[in-house]
Design a protein around this motif. Structure first.
Motif, PDB file in Angstrom:
ATOM      1  N   ALA A  49     -16.400  39.654 -23.988  1.00 62.28           N
ATOM      2  CA  ALA A  49     -17.094  40.864 -23.576  1.00 62.28           C
ATOM      3  C   ALA A  49     -17.852  40.611 -22.266  1.00 62.28           C
ATOM      4  CB  ALA A  49     -18.060  41.297 -24.688  1.00 62.28           C
ATOM      5  N   PRO A  50     -17.982  41.660 -21.437  1.00 67.20           N
ATOM      6  CA  PRO A  50     -17.735  43.072 -21.738  1.00 67.20           C
ATOM      7  C   PRO A  50     -16.268  43.493 -21.704  1.00 67.20           C
ATOM      8  CG  PRO A  50     -18.539  42.841 -19.502  1.00 67.20           C
ATOM      9  CD  PRO A  50     -18.619  41.485 -20.115  1.00 67.20           C
ATOM     10  N   ARG A  51     -15.374  42.569 -21.359  1.00 66.35           N
ATOM     11  CA  ARG A  51     -13.951  42.890 -21.430  1.00 66.35           C
ATOM     12  C   ARG A  51     -13.468  42.740 -22.873  1.00 66.35           C
ATOM     13  NH1 ARG A  51     -15.812  39.962 -17.648  1.00 66.35           N
ATOM     14  NH2 ARG A  51     -15.687  38.178 -19.062  1.00 66.35           N
ATOM     15  N   GLU A  52     -12.450  43.462 -23.249  1.00 69.63           N
ATOM     16  CA  GLU A  52     -11.858  43.320 -24.581  1.00 69.63           C
ATOM     17  C   GLU A  52     -10.418  42.851 -24.430  1.00 69.63           C
ATOM     18  OE1 GLU A  52     -12.404  46.570 -27.235  1.00 69.63           O
ATOM     19  OE2 GLU A  52     -14.592  46.466 -27.148  1.00 69.63           O
ATOM     20  N   LEU A  53     -10.264  41.683 -23.824  1.00 66.90           N
ATOM     21  CA  LEU A  53      -8.947  41.094 -23.586  1.00 66.90           C
ATOM     22  C   LEU A  53      -8.729  39.955 -24.574  1.00 66.90           C
ATOM     23  CD1 LEU A  53      -9.108  41.017 -19.672  1.00 66.90           C
ATOM     24  CD2 LEU A  53      -8.184  42.813 -21.147  1.00 66.90           C
ATOM     25  N   TRP A  54      -8.803  40.273 -25.852  1.00 66.83           N
ATOM     26  CA  TRP A  54      -8.725  39.269 -26.915  1.00 66.83           C
ATOM     27  C   TRP A  54      -7.451  38.454 -26.853  1.00 66.83           C
ATOM     28  CZ3 TRP A  54      -4.545  39.660 -30.100  1.00 66.83           C
ATOM     29  CH2 TRP A  54      -3.865  40.898 -30.092  1.00 66.83           C
ATOM     30  N   TRP A  55      -6.368  39.053 -26.343  1.00 67.52           N
ATOM     31  CA  TRP A  55      -5.059  38.411 -26.333  1.00 67.52           C
ATOM     32  C   TRP A  55      -4.969  37.295 -25.291  1.00 67.52           C
ATOM     33  CZ3 TRP A  55      -3.321  39.198 -21.437  1.00 67.52           C
ATOM     34  CH2 TRP A  55      -3.841  40.302 -20.755  1.00 67.52           C
ATOM     35  N   LEU A  56      -5.953  37.186 -24.400  1.00 70.95           N
ATOM     36  CA  LEU A  56      -5.931  36.108 -23.417  1.00 70.95           C
ATOM     37  C   LEU A  56      -6.190  34.741 -24.053  1.00 70.95           C
ATOM     38  CD1 LEU A  56      -7.786  37.451 -20.239  1.00 70.95           C
ATOM     39  CD2 LEU A  56      -5.381  36.804 -20.436  1.00 70.95           C
ATOM     40  N   ALA A  57      -6.947  34.722 -25.152  1.00 72.49           N
ATOM     41  CA  ALA A  57      -7.362  33.450 -25.751  1.00 72.49           C
ATOM     42  C   ALA A  57      -6.172  32.576 -26.153  1.00 72.49           C
ATOM     43  CB  ALA A  57      -8.287  33.702 -26.935  1.00 72.49           C
ATOM     44  N   PRO A  58      -5.148  33.098 -26.851  1.00 69.76           N
ATOM     45  CA  PRO A  58      -4.017  32.216 -27.186  1.00 69.76           C
ATOM     46  C   PRO A  58      -3.337  31.623 -25.957  1.00 69.76           C
ATOM     47  CG  PRO A  58      -3.941  34.214 -28.510  1.00 69.76           C
ATOM     48  CD  PRO A  58      -4.990  34.432 -27.470  1.00 69.76           C
ATOM     49  N   PHE A  59      -3.251  32.391 -24.875  1.00 67.89           N
ATOM     50  CA  PHE A  59      -2.630  31.857 -23.664  1.00 67.89           C
ATOM     51  C   PHE A  59      -3.508  30.774 -23.037  1.00 67.89           C
ATOM     52  CE2 PHE A  59      -0.630  36.047 -24.072  1.00 67.89           C
ATOM     53  CZ  PHE A  59       0.701  35.684 -23.982  1.00 67.89           C
ATOM     54  N   ALA A  60      -4.836  30.930 -23.152  1.00 67.50           N
ATOM     55  CA  ALA A  60      -5.739  29.885 -22.660  1.00 67.50           C
ATOM     56  C   ALA A  60      -5.495  28.578 -23.403  1.00 67.50           C
ATOM     57  CB  ALA A  60      -7.196  30.338 -22.828  1.00 67.50           C
ATOM     58  N   PHE A  61      -5.315  28.656 -24.705  1.00 66.51           N
ATOM     59  CA  PHE A  61      -5.094  27.437 -25.481  1.00 66.51           C
ATOM     60  C   PHE A  61      -3.673  26.904 -25.314  1.00 66.51           C
ATOM     61  CE2 PHE A  61      -8.956  28.912 -27.552  1.00 66.51           C
ATOM     62  CZ  PHE A  61      -9.663  27.734 -27.568  1.00 66.51           C
ATOM     63  N   ALA A  62      -2.728  27.793 -25.045  1.00 68.99           N
ATOM     64  CA  ALA A  62      -1.374  27.316 -24.740  1.00 68.99           C
ATOM     65  C   ALA A  62      -1.405  26.462 -23.470  1.00 68.99           C
ATOM     66  CB  ALA A  62      -0.429  28.496 -24.573  1.00 68.99           C
ATOM     67  N   LEU A  63      -2.108  26.947 -22.449  1.00 67.77           N
ATOM     68  CA  LEU A  63      -2.221  26.184 -21.206  1.00 67.77           C
ATOM     69  C   LEU A  63      -2.961  24.870 -21.441  1.00 67.77           C
ATOM     70  CD1 LEU A  63      -1.804  25.934 -18.193  1.00 67.77           C
ATOM     71  CD2 LEU A  63      -3.819  27.381 -17.835  1.00 67.77           C
ATOM     72  N   LEU A  64      -4.031  24.916 -22.228  1.00 68.39           N
ATOM     73  CA  LEU A  64      -4.766  23.689 -22.534  1.00 68.39           C
ATOM     74  C   LEU A  64      -3.881  22.699 -23.281  1.00 68.39           C
ATOM     75  CD1 LEU A  64      -7.525  22.216 -22.475  1.00 68.39           C
ATOM     76  CD2 LEU A  64      -7.984  23.234 -24.719  1.00 68.39           C
ATOM     77  N   GLY A  65      -3.085  23.183 -24.219  1.00 68.29           N
ATOM     78  CA  GLY A  65      -2.188  22.314 -24.965  1.00 68.29           C
ATOM     79  C   GLY A  65      -1.160  21.646 -24.063  1.00 68.29           C
ATOM     80  N   LEU A  66      -0.620  22.401 -23.095  1.00 69.13           N
ATOM     81  CA  LEU A  66       0.340  21.822 -22.155  1.00 69.13           C
ATOM     82  C   LEU A  66      -0.315  20.750 -21.294  1.00 69.13           C
ATOM     83  CD1 LEU A  66       2.171  25.084 -21.019  1.00 69.13           C
ATOM     84  CD2 LEU A  66       3.105  23.267 -22.454  1.00 69.13           C
ATOM     85  N   VAL A  67      -1.547  20.977 -20.903  1.00 69.59           N
ATOM     86  CA  VAL A  67      -2.267  20.031 -20.055  1.00 69.59           C
ATOM     87  C   VAL A  67      -2.597  18.739 -20.805  1.00 69.59           C
ATOM     88  CG1 VAL A  67      -4.503  19.655 -18.933  1.00 69.59           C
ATOM     89  CG2 VAL A  67      -3.206  21.738 -18.463  1.00 69.59           C
ATOM     90  N   LEU A  68      -2.985  18.853 -22.077  1.00 69.67           N
ATOM     91  CA  LEU A  68      -3.473  17.699 -22.832  1.00 69.67           C
ATOM     92  C   LEU A  68      -2.371  16.926 -23.555  1.00 69.67           C
ATOM     93  CD1 LEU A  68      -6.730  19.166 -24.450  1.00 69.67           C
ATOM     94  CD2 LEU A  68      -6.566  17.518 -22.579  1.00 69.67           C
ATOM     95  N   HIS A  69      -1.232  17.532 -23.763  1.00 65.14           N
ATOM     96  CA  HIS A  69      -0.212  16.901 -24.601  1.00 65.14           C
ATOM     97  C   HIS A  69       0.226  15.555 -24.029  1.00 65.14           C
ATOM     98  CE1 HIS A  69       3.748  16.235 -26.505  1.00 65.14           C
ATOM     99  NE2 HIS A  69       3.187  16.851 -27.519  1.00 65.14           N
ATOM    100  N   GLY A  70       0.152  14.522 -24.846  1.00 60.85           N
ATOM    101  CA  GLY A  70       0.619  13.197 -24.454  1.00 60.85           C
ATOM    102  C   GLY A  70      -0.348  12.419 -23.590  1.00 60.85           C
TER     103      GLY A  70
END
Length: 530
Positions: A49-70
């Motif tokens: 908030a104040p934005r209601e872009l709830w769907w961004l969160a999974p993409f944030a963690f997808a990017l984090l997962g790609l960065v951290l993997h291995g």
């Protein structure tokens, strides 16, 4: 003199000079993951908030997962820290509105350190089978830690609080904010695993790819399946509730310099509400809610303040929950909600239990004074020790004062104590027109679904609101206006599964993180013969 021999062979056999190209490749290998980590934090912030872009969160963690993997542990910590800075620096910018950048930067860095530890743990477990499950547990483990440590913790910015709407929200009624946050993180890490497996040779695209796809989609499907469990029906009739926002003389910390004016504003708005009732413009309220700090003059000790509050309460003809700063029997100030009856006067009370460090009290004041004299602006409040539910015209009202709404245990305690509706009296005038008030409103909306209660939010300067048990906002005010809201809200006594389970979902999900880290360490030792 020796002649220089030109290199021979085909162009494919002749290697270009190694120095500059190698350095450039190394630089890219470092900068790209670092940029990805920061971007993942920014994406997570943009969903709040104040934005209601709830769907961004999974993409944030997808990017984090790609960065951290291995990655190795040290690299994982550094990248997690960068993610935390990209997230907390913009998210918590409101903390420096009136006290300058130092407290804001210090808090953001302190919270980012927790995400550095999360990055370390996620990197460790990223080589395990079904790694998104263990990695999500690691994230929940560090969220649980920072919600409790230091200084009783700072849960602001939990992943769940960025989900006041959307596909995942119904899961709050099943397992509270821990399950809601876990589902979001798991979906994102599952997506990262799908991408990683699709980039490999076709022969590896087998059951593991299917598993990764299931982990991506299952949390969304679970949210859809849980939607029917989010009930809004009135189990014990309805209550007509008035929320009063009196406004303050001026924004910022110095609004307290006009304490009498703040009280007068709330008295005046309540008298105006009483006139509207008499003219038949609004329904007569069964109960009235004032915000935190609506009377910073102690009405127990100040006869003038007592008289003004009494006048407003009698005029509206309904019990009023008054937010006051009072001096308790031990001589120390309390942030108190007082149940004020039009016939009996002040009665039951609730003292805020989770106080805001560096605001309502100052830990290690002498030490922090070395860095800034602003520490002396912090209060010396003492916390309350027990939950309390107000009996207001046949309705059980559970006060949860401002900052406390971020703490799972405080809200749950009030519901278990018998609250049929929840009230979150707040004072956001200190933070002016920043995003803080919207972030807090999002927290209140998640709490409504988590416990199946209407949540009323009276704020001194806005945004005040009426929230239905499904998390939707029925009414809201503007900021820095004098307004009152009157609404019928359902009275509910049934407890959601999340309320009944209490802290156990968090314990179990954080336990996955502990188990994953333990397994990863054991595998590393086995591989190295340690």
């Amino acid at each position: 003199m020796t002649a220089t021999t030109a290199p021979t062979g085909t162009p494919e056999q002749i290697s270009p000079p190694a120095g500059p190209t190698t350095r450039a490749q190394r630089l890219r290998r470092r900068l790209l993951p670092a940029a990805g980590a920061v971007l993942s934090g920014v994406l997570l912030y943009l969903g709040f908030a104040p934005r209601e872009l709830w769907w961004l969160a999974p993409f944030a963690f997808a990017l984090l997962g790609l960065v951290l993997h291995g990655r190795g542990p040290r690299s994982g910590f550094a990248l997690g820290l960068l993610m935390g800075l990209g997230y907390f620096l913009p998210l918590l910018s409101w903390t420096g509105v009136d006290v300058g950048p130092l407290p804001w930067l210090a808090l953001a860095v302190a919270e980012a350190l927790f995400l550095g530890l999360a990055g370390l743990g996620i990197a460790l477990v990223s080589r395990l089978p079904v790694w998104p499950v263990w990695a999500s547990g690691v994230w929940l483990l560090l969220e649980a830690a920072r919600a409790r440590f230091p200084f009783e913790g700072f849960p602001w910015g939990k992943v769940a609080f960025g989900q006041p709407t959307g596909a995942f929200l119904p899961l709050a009624a099943l397992g509270g904010t821990p399950l809601l946050g876990f589902a979001v993180v798991l979906s994102g890490f599952g997506l990262a695993d799908v991408v990683l497996r699709l980039r490999r040779a076709p022969r590896t695209r087998d059951r593991a790819l299917v598993t990764a796809a299931v982990l991506t989609v299952a949390p969304v499907a679970a949210g859809a399946a849980a939607t029917p469990l989010v009930s809004t029906e009135a189990e014990h009739g309805t209550a007509t509730v008035a929320v009063v926002q009196g406004n303050v003389p001026r924004m910022g910390l110095d609004f307290n310099a006009q304490r009498r004016a703040v009280l007068d504003h709330h008295v005046r708005e309540t008298l105006r509400l009483a006139e509207k009732v008499e003219r038949g413009e609004v329904r007569r309220p069964d109960l009235v809610l004032w915000p935190e700090n609506s009377s910073d003059i102690d009405p127990y000790k100040n006869a003038d303040a007592y008289t003004e509050i009494e006048k407003a309460v009698k005029a509206v003809g309904a019990p009023v929950s008054v937010g006051a700063v009072v001096e308790a029997e031990d001589g120390r100030p309390r942030n108190r909600q007082i149940l004020w009856d039009p016939e009996k006067g002040p009665g039951a009370f609730y003292d805020k239990r989770h106080l805001q460090p560096f605001g309502e009290y100052m830990p290690y004041r002498g030490f922090f004074r070395l860095f800034s004299s602003d520490v002396d602006r912090a209060g010396v409040f003492e916390p309350g020790t027990r939950p309390a539910v107000f009996a207001m015209a046949g309705t059980g009202v559970g006060p949860v004062t401002c900052y406390e709404a971020a703490f799972d245990d405080v809200v749950r305690d009030q519901v278990n104590e018998g609250a049929q509706i929840l009230s979150v009296p707040s004072n956001n005038a200190t933070f002016e027109r920043s995003q803080m008030t919207y972030q807090q409103l999002a927290i209140d909306r998640v709490r409504a679904v988590e416990h199946g209660r209407a949540v009323l939010v009276p704020v001194t300067s806005g945004v005040s609101a009426v929230i239905r048990p499904d998390g939707t906002v029925a009414q809201r005010t503007g900021m820095f206006t004098a307004e009152s809201l009157v609404a019928q809200v359902p009275k509910r006594s049934s407890r959601t599964l999340a309320t009944r389970l209490g802290v156990w979902p968090e314990v179990l999900l954080a336990g996955l993180g502990v188990a994953g880290i333990g397994w990863a360490i054991a595998r590393r030792r086995s591989a190295t013969g340690g």
